[in-house]
Design a protein around this motif. Structure first.
Motif, PDB file in Angstrom:
ATOM      1  N   PRO A   1      47.993  43.467  49.612  1.00 16.04           N
ATOM      2  CA  PRO A   1      46.918  42.554  49.164  1.00 16.04           C
ATOM      3  C   PRO A   1      47.073  42.070  47.609  1.00 16.04           C
ATOM      4  O   PRO A   1      47.987  42.728  46.967  1.00 16.04           O
ATOM      5  N   VAL A   2      46.801  41.081  47.397  1.00 18.08           N
ATOM      6  CA  VAL A   2      46.982  40.393  46.323  1.00 18.08           C
ATOM      7  C   VAL A   2      45.518  40.281  45.454  1.00 18.08           C
ATOM      8  O   VAL A   2      44.461  40.230  46.213  1.00 18.08           O
ATOM      9  N   ASP A   3      45.456  39.872  44.339  1.00 19.73           N
ATOM     10  CA  ASP A   3      44.185  39.356  43.544  1.00 19.73           C
ATOM     11  C   ASP A   3      44.322  37.997  43.310  1.00 19.73           C
ATOM     12  O   ASP A   3      45.328  37.418  43.268  1.00 19.73           O
ATOM     13  N   LEU A   4      43.073  37.489  43.058  1.00 16.45           N
ATOM     14  CA  LEU A   4      43.024  35.920  43.119  1.00 16.45           C
ATOM     15  C   LEU A   4      42.302  35.451  41.912  1.00 16.45           C
ATOM     16  O   LEU A   4      41.157  36.104  41.652  1.00 16.45           O
ATOM     17  N   MET A   5      42.902  34.493  41.038  1.00 18.68           N
ATOM     18  CA  MET A   5      42.227  33.910  39.950  1.00 18.68           C
ATOM     19  C   MET A   5      42.049  32.531  40.224  1.00 18.68           C
ATOM     20  O   MET A   5      43.048  31.804  40.247  1.00 18.68           O
ATOM     21  N   GLY A   6      40.855  31.953  40.070  1.00 16.59           N
ATOM     22  CA  GLY A   6      40.807  30.458  40.146  1.00 16.59           C
ATOM     23  C   GLY A   6      40.189  29.899  39.150  1.00 16.59           C
ATOM     24  O   GLY A   6      39.157  30.718  38.291  1.00 16.59           O
ATOM     25  N   PHE A   7      40.436  28.599  38.776  1.00 17.09           N
ATOM     26  CA  PHE A   7      39.825  28.064  37.394  1.00 17.09           C
ATOM     27  C   PHE A   7      39.287  26.533  38.105  1.00 17.09           C
ATOM     28  O   PHE A   7      39.955  26.080  38.799  1.00 17.09           O
ATOM     29  N   HIS A   8      38.031  26.238  37.742  1.00 17.17           N
ATOM     30  CA  HIS A   8      37.204  24.974  38.478  1.00 17.17           C
ATOM     31  C   HIS A   8      37.495  25.247  39.906  1.00 17.17           C
ATOM     32  O   HIS A   8      37.039  25.958  40.471  1.00 17.17           O
ATOM     33  N   SER A   9      38.252  24.066  40.499  1.00 13.99           N
ATOM     34  CA  SER A   9      37.867  24.018  41.720  1.00 13.99           C
ATOM     35  C   SER A   9      38.854  25.059  42.473  1.00 13.99           C
ATOM     36  O   SER A   9      38.692  25.376  43.560  1.00 13.99           O
ATOM     37  N   GLY A  10      39.873  25.678  41.835  1.00 13.66           N
ATOM     38  CA  GLY A  10      40.631  26.729  42.116  1.00 13.66           C
ATOM     39  C   GLY A  10      39.818  27.933  42.743  1.00 13.66           C
ATOM     40  O   GLY A  10      39.789  28.918  43.436  1.00 13.66           O
ATOM     41  N   CYS A  11      38.485  28.002  41.940  1.00 10.36           N
ATOM     42  CA  CYS A  11      37.539  29.230  42.203  1.00 10.36           C
ATOM     43  C   CYS A  11      37.105  28.992  43.588  1.00 10.36           C
ATOM     44  O   CYS A  11      36.903  30.081  44.437  1.00 10.36           O
ATOM     45  N   LEU A  12      36.770  27.904  44.335  1.00 13.20           N
ATOM     46  CA  LEU A  12      36.303  27.605  45.575  1.00 13.20           C
ATOM     47  C   LEU A  12      37.523  28.279  46.567  1.00 13.20           C
ATOM     48  O   LEU A  12      37.261  28.655  47.577  1.00 13.20           O
ATOM     49  N   LEU A  13      38.545  27.398  46.140  1.00 12.55           N
ATOM     50  CA  LEU A  13      39.980  28.127  46.906  1.00 12.55           C
ATOM     51  C   LEU A  13      40.289  29.490  47.039  1.00 12.55           C
ATOM     52  O   LEU A  13      40.480  29.921  48.099  1.00 12.55           O
ATOM     53  N   ALA A  14      39.545  30.368  45.924  1.00 12.68           N
ATOM     54  CA  ALA A  14      39.854  31.575  46.041  1.00 12.68           C
ATOM     55  C   ALA A  14      38.834  32.532  46.801  1.00 12.68           C
ATOM     56  O   ALA A  14      39.353  33.226  47.833  1.00 12.68           O
ATOM     57  N   VAL A  15      37.655  31.699  46.873  1.00 11.66           N
ATOM     58  CA  VAL A  15      36.694  32.319  47.756  1.00 11.66           C
ATOM     59  C   VAL A  15      36.994  32.096  49.323  1.00 11.66           C
ATOM     60  O   VAL A  15      36.818  32.911  49.990  1.00 11.66           O
ATOM     61  N   GLU A  16      37.527  31.029  49.632  1.00 11.84           N
ATOM     62  CA  GLU A  16      37.829  30.553  50.752  1.00 11.84           C
ATOM     63  C   GLU A  16      39.124  31.335  51.287  1.00 11.84           C
ATOM     64  O   GLU A  16      38.898  31.833  52.478  1.00 11.84           O
ATOM     65  N   MET A  17      40.134  31.528  50.590  1.00 10.99           N
ATOM     66  CA  MET A  17      41.193  32.506  50.992  1.00 10.99           C
ATOM     67  C   MET A  17      40.722  33.680  51.345  1.00 10.99           C
ATOM     68  O   MET A  17      41.174  34.468  52.298  1.00 10.99           O
ATOM     69  N   ALA A  18      39.861  34.296  50.480  1.00  9.74           N
ATOM     70  CA  ALA A  18      39.323  35.656  50.825  1.00  9.74           C
ATOM     71  C   ALA A  18      38.268  35.626  51.897  1.00  9.74           C
ATOM     72  O   ALA A  18      38.509  36.694  52.753  1.00  9.74           O
ATOM     73  N   ARG A  19      37.683  34.673  52.262  1.00 12.91           N
ATOM     74  CA  ARG A  19      36.886  34.631  53.645  1.00 12.91           C
ATOM     75  C   ARG A  19      37.945  34.506  54.637  1.00 12.91           C
ATOM     76  O   ARG A  19      37.646  35.385  55.740  1.00 12.91           O
ATOM     77  N   LEU A  20      38.987  33.759  54.575  1.00 12.12           N
ATOM     78  CA  LEU A  20      39.799  33.653  55.939  1.00 12.12           C
ATOM     79  C   LEU A  20      40.609  35.064  56.352  1.00 12.12           C
ATOM     80  O   LEU A  20      40.803  35.282  57.273  1.00 12.12           O
ATOM     81  N   GLU A  21      41.157  35.535  55.001  1.00 10.03           N
ATOM     82  CA  GLU A  21      41.899  36.746  55.249  1.00 10.03           C
ATOM     83  C   GLU A  21      41.570  37.713  54.092  1.00 10.03           C
ATOM     84  O   GLU A  21      42.279  38.153  53.145  1.00 10.03           O
ATOM     85  N   PRO A  22      40.478  38.442  54.580  1.00 17.04           N
ATOM     86  CA  PRO A  22      39.972  39.381  53.700  1.00 17.04           C
ATOM     87  C   PRO A  22      40.788  40.481  53.290  1.00 17.04           C
ATOM     88  O   PRO A  22      40.797  41.151  52.384  1.00 17.04           O
ATOM     89  N   ALA A  23      41.558  41.142  54.288  1.00 18.31           N
ATOM     90  CA  ALA A  23      42.426  42.137  54.079  1.00 18.31           C
ATOM     91  C   ALA A  23      43.622  41.995  53.234  1.00 18.31           C
ATOM     92  O   ALA A  23      44.332  42.582  52.696  1.00 18.31           O
ATOM     93  N   ARG A  24      44.008  40.677  52.984  1.00 16.23           N
ATOM     94  CA  ARG A  24      45.082  40.337  52.166  1.00 16.23           C
ATOM     95  C   ARG A  24      44.579  39.917  50.820  1.00 16.23           C
ATOM     96  O   ARG A  24      45.704  39.670  49.835  1.00 16.23           O
ATOM     97  N   VAL A  25      43.282  40.272  50.448  1.00 18.76           N
ATOM     98  CA  VAL A  25      42.944  40.007  49.225  1.00 18.76           C
ATOM     99  C   VAL A  25      41.996  41.300  48.668  1.00 18.76           C
ATOM    100  O   VAL A  25      41.453  41.932  49.449  1.00 18.76           O
TER     101      VAL A  25
END
Length: 265
Positions: A96-120
């Motif tokens: 599993p990885v940690d995600l850091m998003g900035f501005h629009s990257g924040c929404l991408l981080a939330v969506e990646m965690a939603r799609l693959e929760p076990a990988r985050v």
């Protein structure tokens, strides 16, 4: 930072990575850039983040060195592609990885965690464009308007104003100029990322976040939007850095890194 490519269903995705400077290392940290820039946006903060972990910064499809899609993509489509790239990259994280998003990257981080929760493992999001449906609708036409470049240097004026003129307060010219060049690499697709940002169902997605989340607000912009985002994420830790008033990933990088590293552990 070193560089690599990963092949996905939407073409090659370019990413930067920097190995941990000490062992044992913690979970890798994936940094998700704001539009219309690329993973190069994090080059100023990575040296503050990679002492105890590998840091990766992919370029979303159509930005930086990544292949461009044939049409504007949704945030879900971007997330699927970045997740695939992380899986197939030469330096693919093993766990599993940690995600850091900035501005629009924040929404991408939330969506990646939603799609693959076990990988985050955990999320750290900074200055969140958490707009209501009404705000998204009002911003959409102008934000997604086609960019046109031609033989006249005047066609570059808006990009220069956005990336250089408005950023020089607290940011070295060389850094602002680098951001300008990264923006130009997107060409006339520079505004495509705003389609994903302004069609994302923020409220529903943020309220469903299951991961430990740090939400950081600077004083530069989006402070109240970021506060509302934190209020909607179950159990989120909210931090407002009153000392970060400009150039968040440059002048403010030490403060942001301090919060992120303390949260990631």
């Amino acid at each position: 930072m070193r560089r690599a490519y990963a092949s996905t269903r939407l073409g090659q995705i370019h990413l930067r990575y920097s190995g941990a400077r000490q062992t044992p290392a913690g979970p890798p940290l994936v940094c998700l850039h704001p539009f219309p820039y690329s993973g190069a946006f994090f080059e100023t903060i990575v040296p503050l983040l990679n002492e105890g972990r590998m840091v990766l910064a992919p370029d979303c499809p159509g930005f930086g060195g990544s292949d461009a899609p044939g049409e504007m993509l949704s945030m879900e489509e971007l997330a699927v592609t970045v997740l695939e790239a992380l899986e197939k990259a030469p330096q693919a994280p093993a766990g599993p990885v940690d995600l850091m998003g900035f501005h629009s990257g924040c929404l991408l981080a939330v969506e990646m965690a939603r799609l693959e929760p076990a990988r985050v493992r955990r999320l750290a999001i900074v200055d969140v464009p958490y707009f209501s449906a009404e705000q998204q609708k009002s911003r959409y036409p102008r934000s997604t308007a086609p960019v046109r470049y031609d033989g006249d240097l005047a066609s570059l004026a808006d990009a220069w104003e956005f990336s250089v003129v408005k950023r020089l307060d607290g940011m070295p010219f060389s850094r602002a100029f680098s951001n300008f060049l990264e923006m130009l690499r997107a060409g006339e697709r520079a505004n495509w990322g705003y389609h994903a940002t302004l069609t994302y169902d923020c409220a529903r997605r943020f309220r469903a976040v299951q991961h430990e989340t740090l939400v950081v607000a600077s004083q530069y912009m989006l402070k109240e939007h970021t506060r509302r985002a934190a209020a909607d994420i179950p159990g989120a830790r909210f931090v407002e850095r009153r000392d970060v008033t400009r150039a968040v990933m440059e002048e403010g990088a030490p403060a942001i890194a301090e919060e992120v590293l303390a949260f990631l552990g």
